[in-house]
Design an enzyme around this catalytic site. Sequence first.
Site, short mmCIF file in Angstrom:
data_model
loop_
_atom_site.label_atom_id
_atom_site.label_comp_id
_atom_site.label_asym_id
_atom_site.label_seq_id
_atom_site.Cartn_x
_atom_site.Cartn_y
_atom_site.Cartn_z
N VAL A 104 -31.84 46.52 110.98
CA VAL A 104 -31.90 46.71 109.54
C VAL A 104 -32.12 45.41 108.77
CG1 VAL A 104 -30.55 48.84 109.51
CG2 VAL A 104 -29.37 46.62 109.36
N TYR B 32 -17.15 38.19 105.95
CA TYR B 32 -17.12 39.66 106.01
C TYR B 32 -16.59 40.23 104.70
CZ TYR B 32 -16.04 44.36 107.73
OH TYR B 32 -15.98 45.72 107.90
N ILE C 119 -9.91 50.80 112.09
CA ILE C 119 -10.43 51.96 112.80
C ILE C 119 -10.72 51.59 114.25
CG2 ILE C 119 -12.16 53.81 112.77
CD1 ILE C 119 -10.39 53.60 110.23
N SER D 55 -15.45 48.71 103.02
CA SER D 55 -14.28 48.36 103.82
C SER D 55 -13.08 48.22 102.89
CB SER D 55 -14.52 47.04 104.55
OG SER D 55 -13.34 46.55 105.15
N ASN E 168 -24.58 52.48 107.21
CA ASN E 168 -23.37 52.19 107.97
C ASN E 168 -23.47 50.95 108.86
OD1 ASN E 168 -20.70 53.11 109.24
ND2 ASN E 168 -22.09 53.06 111.01
N ALA F 34 -16.68 38.89 101.74
CA ALA F 34 -17.71 38.71 100.72
C ALA F 34 -18.79 39.77 100.83
CB ALA F 34 -18.32 37.32 100.83
N SER F 35 -19.20 40.05 102.06
CA SER F 35 -20.27 41.04 102.26
C SER F 35 -19.83 42.43 101.84
CB SER F 35 -20.74 41.04 103.71
OG SER F 35 -19.78 41.62 104.59
N LYS F 36 -18.61 42.81 102.17
CA LYS F 36 -18.15 44.16 101.87
C LYS F 36 -17.78 44.32 100.39
CE LYS F 36 -18.77 46.09 105.85
NZ LYS F 36 -19.75 47.17 106.03
#
Length: 247
Positions: free
Chosen positions: A61, A153, A186, A140, A87, A155-157
Amino acid sequence: MNGQLAGKVAIITGAGSGIGKAMAELFAREGAAVTVADVSGAEEKVAADIGGLAQACRVDVSDAEQIDAMFASTLARHGRVDILCNNAGIGHGFAPLHEIPASAVEAVLDVNLKAAFRVMQRAIAHMLDSGGGAIVNTASTASYRATRGNGAYTASKGGVLAMTRAAAIEYADRNIRVNALCPGVIETPLLANATDAARREVIQTIPMGRTGMPEEMASVALFLASPAASYVTGVGLLADGGRNAGR
């Protein structure tokens, strides 16, 4: 199953394992024709196991041309896209923010945020032509709650949740709903490398006293993608066993 997605066409990225795989399986059981998209190669087996109208699509992606090919393949087979589950995502090793390698920062932002943005752009363009649709972006609990050692992570979410809200208000009057699923801890391959001590420590922070399962996240995504959520858009739906309730 109730056939909640009967006649719908769904693209699910990161569908080779974990939450994406559970989404693909559940959406297909609910009647959707599913494009099982992943970069790992596992998408072939997932699609074959699902059978029916499921098709595999090997896609990185972070590559715009491969994104275009994924949509072209789905449109050639079904003529439209009704649902996108954005996702695909990656993590990085836990480290203080100033010590995270630049290459890791770039990779996480490229896949989790920039690629998700581009995939959503393509989906919206096609949904506008076909009269609407539903998008579920996997964000998240990190979109709401920062933790030590997870800066890139997080920052990205956070960005995924922000872009979800932006798209929701921009296309609400065009019959396109955009929501975010915000999973907690999870049982996915991203968690598999955690030490027993780390696992015990994080479980102590979850009021339900356990980690979540991919199938539980798929059920939340199904709600957001289905007509049952027809008046829901711009939401970041926390599915975390109550972990954020006490923050």
